[in-house]
Design an enzyme around this catalytic site. Structure first.
Site, PDB file in Angstrom:
ATOM      1  N   CYS A 107       5.633  -3.888  16.755  1.00 13.42           N
ATOM      2  CA  CYS A 107       5.129  -2.902  17.723  1.00 13.42           C
ATOM      3  C   CYS A 107       3.679  -3.245  18.064  1.00 13.42           C
ATOM      4  O   CYS A 107       2.879  -3.569  17.174  1.00 13.42           O
ATOM      5  CB  CYS A 107       5.225  -1.484  17.149  1.00 13.42           C
ATOM      6  SG  CYS A 107       6.916  -1.050  16.719  1.00 13.42           S
ATOM      7  N   CYS A 132       3.195   8.653   0.977  1.00 12.71           N
ATOM      8  CA  CYS A 132       3.732   7.789   2.022  1.00 12.71           C
ATOM      9  C   CYS A 132       4.013   6.428   1.379  1.00 12.71           C
ATOM     10  O   CYS A 132       3.104   5.807   0.827  1.00 12.71           O
ATOM     11  CB  CYS A 132       2.677   7.674   3.125  1.00 12.71           C
ATOM     12  SG  CYS A 132       3.122   6.555   4.441  1.00 12.71           S
ATOM     13  N   CYS A 142       0.599  -1.464  16.210  1.00 17.97           N
ATOM     14  CA  CYS A 142       0.658  -1.270  14.757  1.00 17.97           C
ATOM     15  C   CYS A 142       0.083  -2.457  13.991  1.00 17.97           C
ATOM     16  O   CYS A 142       0.438  -3.607  14.260  1.00 17.97           O
ATOM     17  CB  CYS A 142       2.112  -1.031  14.356  1.00 17.97           C
ATOM     18  SG  CYS A 142       2.341  -0.875  12.590  1.00 17.97           S
ATOM     19  N   GLU A 186       0.828  -1.206   0.000  1.00 16.54           N
ATOM     20  CA  GLU A 186       0.000   0.000   0.000  1.00 16.54           C
ATOM     21  C   GLU A 186       0.857   1.248   0.000  1.00 16.54           C
ATOM     22  O   GLU A 186       1.935   1.283   0.593  1.00 16.54           O
ATOM     23  CB  GLU A 186      -0.888   0.001   1.244  1.00 16.54           C
ATOM     24  CG  GLU A 186      -1.937  -1.082   1.179  1.00 16.54           C
ATOM     25  CD  GLU A 186      -2.880  -1.068   2.368  1.00 16.54           C
ATOM     26  OE1 GLU A 186      -4.045  -1.427   2.187  1.00 16.54           O
ATOM     27  OE2 GLU A 186      -2.459  -0.711   3.473  1.00 16.54           O
ATOM     28  N   CYS A 246      -1.508   6.082   9.640  1.00 13.42           N
ATOM     29  CA  CYS A 246      -0.319   5.458  10.219  1.00 13.42           C
ATOM     30  C   CYS A 246      -0.720   4.219  11.001  1.00 13.42           C
ATOM     31  O   CYS A 246      -1.627   4.291  11.832  1.00 13.42           O
ATOM     32  CB  CYS A 246       0.342   6.382  11.228  1.00 13.42           C
ATOM     33  SG  CYS A 246       1.063   7.820  10.527  1.00 13.42           S
ATOM     34  N   CYS A 257       6.266  -6.238   8.561  1.00 19.36           N
ATOM     35  CA  CYS A 257       7.351  -5.638   9.344  1.00 19.36           C
ATOM     36  C   CYS A 257       7.726  -6.601  10.452  1.00 19.36           C
ATOM     37  O   CYS A 257       6.861  -7.248  11.048  1.00 19.36           O
ATOM     38  CB  CYS A 257       6.884  -4.308   9.947  1.00 19.36           C
ATOM     39  SG  CYS A 257       8.190  -3.459  10.860  1.00 19.36           S
TER      40      CYS A 257
HETATM   41  N1  SAH Z   1       8.475   1.548  10.744  1.00 19.62           N
HETATM   42  C1  SAH Z   1       8.689   2.939  10.795  1.00 19.62           C
HETATM   43  C2  SAH Z   1       7.869   3.703   9.783  1.00 19.62           C
HETATM   44  C3  SAH Z   1       6.472   3.215   9.526  1.00 19.62           C
HETATM   45  S1  SAH Z   1       5.325   3.442  10.857  1.00 19.62           S
HETATM   46  C4  SAH Z   1       8.461   3.474  12.186  1.00 19.62           C
HETATM   47  O1  SAH Z   1       7.932   2.748  13.026  1.00 19.62           O
HETATM   48  O2  SAH Z   1       8.851   4.594  12.445  1.00 19.62           O
HETATM   49  C5  SAH Z   1       5.008   5.192  10.766  1.00 19.62           C
HETATM   50  C6  SAH Z   1       4.519   5.803  12.077  1.00 19.62           C
HETATM   51  O3  SAH Z   1       3.225   5.288  12.389  1.00 19.62           O
HETATM   52  C7  SAH Z   1       5.406   5.496  13.289  1.00 19.62           C
HETATM   53  O4  SAH Z   1       5.731   6.673  13.991  1.00 19.62           O
HETATM   54  C8  SAH Z   1       4.527   4.599  14.132  1.00 19.62           C
HETATM   55  O5  SAH Z   1       4.829   4.753  15.509  1.00 19.62           O
HETATM   56  C9  SAH Z   1       3.149   5.107  13.787  1.00 19.62           C
HETATM   57  N2  SAH Z   1       2.058   4.155  14.059  1.00 19.62           N
HETATM   58  C10 SAH Z   1       2.078   2.823  13.989  1.00 19.62           C
HETATM   59  N3  SAH Z   1       0.878   2.302  14.324  1.00 19.62           N
HETATM   60  C11 SAH Z   1       0.082   3.348  14.628  1.00 19.62           C
HETATM   61  C12 SAH Z   1      -1.277   3.470  15.027  1.00 19.62           C
HETATM   62  N4  SAH Z   1      -2.064   2.401  15.186  1.00 19.62           N
HETATM   63  N5  SAH Z   1      -1.769   4.702  15.239  1.00 19.62           N
HETATM   64  C13 SAH Z   1      -1.008   5.796  15.057  1.00 19.62           C
HETATM   65  N6  SAH Z   1       0.271   5.751  14.656  1.00 19.62           N
HETATM   66  C14 SAH Z   1       0.818   4.537  14.456  1.00 19.62           C
HETATM   67 FE1  SF4 Z   2       7.036  -1.797  11.952  1.00 18.58          FE
HETATM   68 FE2  SF4 Z   2       4.701  -0.708  12.585  1.00 18.58          FE
HETATM   69 FE3  SF4 Z   2       6.665  -0.765  14.391  1.00 18.58          FE
HETATM   70 FE4  SF4 Z   2       6.866   0.871  12.252  1.00 18.58          FE
HETATM   71  S1  SF4 Z   2       5.350   0.986  13.891  1.00 18.58           S
HETATM   72  S2  SF4 Z   2       8.447  -0.496  13.101  1.00 18.58           S
HETATM   73  S3  SF4 Z   2       5.827  -0.405  10.697  1.00 18.58           S
HETATM   74  S4  SF4 Z   2       5.648  -2.556  13.511  1.00 18.58           S
END
Ligand code: SAH
Ligand code: SF4
Length: 377
Positions: free
Chosen positions: A133, A122, A136, A109, A357, A129
Site C-alpha cells: 500500500c 496491536c 504504509c 514490533e 498505524c 508485508c
Molecule cells: N494489513 C492490514 C492490517 C495492518 S495495517 C490492513 O491493511 O488492514 C492497519 C491499518 O493501518 C490499516 O487500516 C491501514 O490502512 C492503516 N495504515 C497503514 N498505513 C497508515 C498510515 N501511514 N497512516 C495511517 N494509517 C495507516
Molecule cells: Fe500491508 Fe500496510 Fe497495506 Fe496493511 S496497510 S496491507 S500492513 S502494506
C-alpha cells in the site's frame, strides 16, 4: 525414554534442534501430541494453564505435572521467550512499543495501548508485508516472511510477562483487547493467524473473548470469507478509497479484488447477531477526503452492518502523502454522522515513538533501505 534422555545429555545441541516451540500448538494439536505418548488429556489443560495463565518460562515450574511428563515436555518442546531489543513509552499517550528479535535475527514490533478502561495490544502477523500500500511504511518493506503461530502468540505472552507496574496497577495482569493491525497482512498468513486465534480465545489458554479481538485486512476476499467461516472474531476492512481509480493507486490489492468484489464479500461475510464490520479509512489529504468521497462511502456501505473508523494519515519518510487538517477531518466525520453512520476518528497512538498505524517497520528493513539508498548515491 531413558535411552533418549541419555542421548540428549550427550548431544544437547542436536536435541535443541528437535525441540519445538510449545506456544505454536493449539489445544487440539497439543492434546494429540500428548495422547501419542499415552498422556491423559487433562495434561493439556494443565500445560495451557501454566503457559498462558501463569506465563512460566520453564517446564520445571509446572509443579503439578509429574516428573515424567515434565521431562517429556523438556525433551520435545521449548517455551520461547523472544529477546526484547527495545521498549519505548510514548510521553504523549503512554503507548508502549516493543521490538523483539526472532530466532533468525529478524525483528518485529508490537504496541501496547492503555486507553481508559481498555488495555489493547496491536500484534504483527508478518515481517514486512507483500501488499505494498502506497501510504504504509510496512508495505514499503516488502514481505520478508510470515510469522509462525508461536511468534504471533509470543508477542502477547512476552509483553504480559513483563507488564510494567504502571500497567498492572491499573489493569491487573490481563489484556482486554487484541488487534491484528501491526506489521503484515494477517489474511496472507491465514492458517497461522487462525491457530494463534485459537490459542488466544481457548478457555484454557488466554481465554480472551472473540468479541475483543479484531483482525484487519486490506481486502483478500476469499481468505476473508474463510476467516468468517472459521472464527467469530471481529473483522476490520481497510477501505481507504471510494473509487477503483484511487484504490488501485493506493492499494494494489484492489487490482485483484476491486471495490465491488470486496463489498460483495462483506455482504456475504457471516456476521453474528448484533455484529458489524469496521471499515478503516486512512484520510489522505487531497486524495480521498472530499465531500463526494463521503457520499460514495455511504452508498458503498449501504446494506452492510458497519462502523467507520477514520484514521488521519500518519506521515513517515517513505511516503509522499499529507495528513488532513483537523477541521476538515471533523467535517468529513460530521457528514457521515449526520446521515446516520457510526463514524469514529482514530487518533494515532504513540506518535512520538512511531508506534502508529502504518509506521511500524522492522529495524533491519530500515537499515537495508538506507543501505540501498546509500548505494544508489
Ligand atoms: N494489513 C492490514 C492490517 C495492518 S495495517 C490492513 O491493511 O488492514 C492497519 C491499518 O493501518 C490499516 O487500516 C491501514 O490502512 C492503516 N495504515 C497503514 N498505513 C497508515 C498510515 N501511514 N497512516 C495511517 N494509517 C495507516
Ligand atoms: Fe500491508 Fe500496510 Fe497495506 Fe496493511 S496497510 S496491507 S500492513 S502494506
Amino acid at each position: 525414554m531413558l535411552a533418549i534422555m541419555g542421548f540428549s545429555k550427550q548431544y544437547p545441541a542436536l536435541m535443541e534442534n528437535l525441540r519445538r516451540p510449545i506456544t505454536g500448538f493449539t489445544f487440539a494439536q497439543l492434546s494429540e501430541e500428548l495422547a501419542k505418548l499415552g498422556k491423559e488429556k487433562y495434561r493439556t489443560q494443565q500445560v495451557f494453564f501454566w503457559l498462558y495463565r501463569k506465563r512460566v518460562r520453564t517446564f520445571a515450574e509446572m509443579t503439578n505435572l509429574s516428573k515424567e511428563v515434565r521431562e517429556y515436555l523438556e525433551l520435545n518442546f521449548y517455551i520461547p521467550a523472544p529477546p526484547q531489543v527495545s521498549m519505548q513509552v510514548s510521553q504523549e499517550d503512554n503507548a508502549h512499543k516493543y521490538l523483539y528479535k526472532m530466532t533468525d535475527g529478524k525483528t518485529i514490533e508490537t504496541v501496547l495501548m492503555p486507553i481508559k478502561d481498555r488495555l489493547t495490544q496491536c500484534v504483527s502477523s508478518q515481517v514486512g508485508c507483500a501488499m505494498a500500500c502506497a501510504f504504509c511504511n510496512t508495505g514499503d518493506m516488502g514481505l520478508m516472511r510470515n510469522l509462525a503461530t508461536h511468534e504471533i502468540v509470543d508477542q502477547i505472552l512476552e509483553v504480559a510477562r513483563n507488564y510494567p507496574d504502571s500497567i498492572t496497577q491499573k489493569y491487573g495482569d490481563r489484556i482486554t483487547n487484541i488487534v491484528y493491525m501491526g506489521m503484515g497482512e494477517p489474511l496472507h498468513n491465514l492458517q497461522n493467524v487462525l491457530d494463534s486465534l485459537d490459542i488466544l480465545t481457548h478457555p484454557h489458554g488466554f481465554n480472551i473473548s472473540h468479541r475483543k479481538i479484531t483482525v484487519s485486512t486490506s481486502g483478500l476476499v476469499p481468505q476473508m470469507l474463510e476467516l468468517g467461516k472459521k472464527t467469530r472474531v471481529n473483522l476490520a476492512v481497510s477501505l481507504n478509497a471510494t473509487t477503483d481509480e484511487i484504490r488501485d493507486q493506493v492499494m494494489p490489492v484492489n487490482k485483484r479484488y476491486n471495490l465491488k468484489a470486496l463489498l460483495d464479500g462483506c455482504k456475504e461475510y457471516e456476521l453474528g447477531p448484533g455484529r458489524r464490520i469496521t471499515f478503516e479509512y486512512v484520510i489522505l489529504k487531497g486524495v480521498n477526503d472530499s465531500r463526494s468521497d463521503a457520499q460514495r462511502m455511504l452508498r458503498l456501505l449501504d446494506g452492510i452492518p458497519s462502523k467507520i473508523n477514520l484514521i488521519p494519515y500518519n506521515p513517515h519518510p517513505a511516503s509522499p502523502f499529507l495528513r488532513p487538517e483537523l477541521p476538515e477531518l471533523l467535517a468529513f466525520q460530521k457528514y457521515l454522522l449526520d446521515r446516520g453512520a457510526t463514524a469514529t476518528v482514530r487518533f494515532s497512538k504513540g506518535p512520538d515513538i512511531l508506534a502508529a498505524c502504518g509506521q511500524l517497520r522492522s529495524k533491519e528493513a530500515l537499515r537495508s533501505k538506507y543501505a540501498e539508498r546509500a548505494a544508489r548515491v
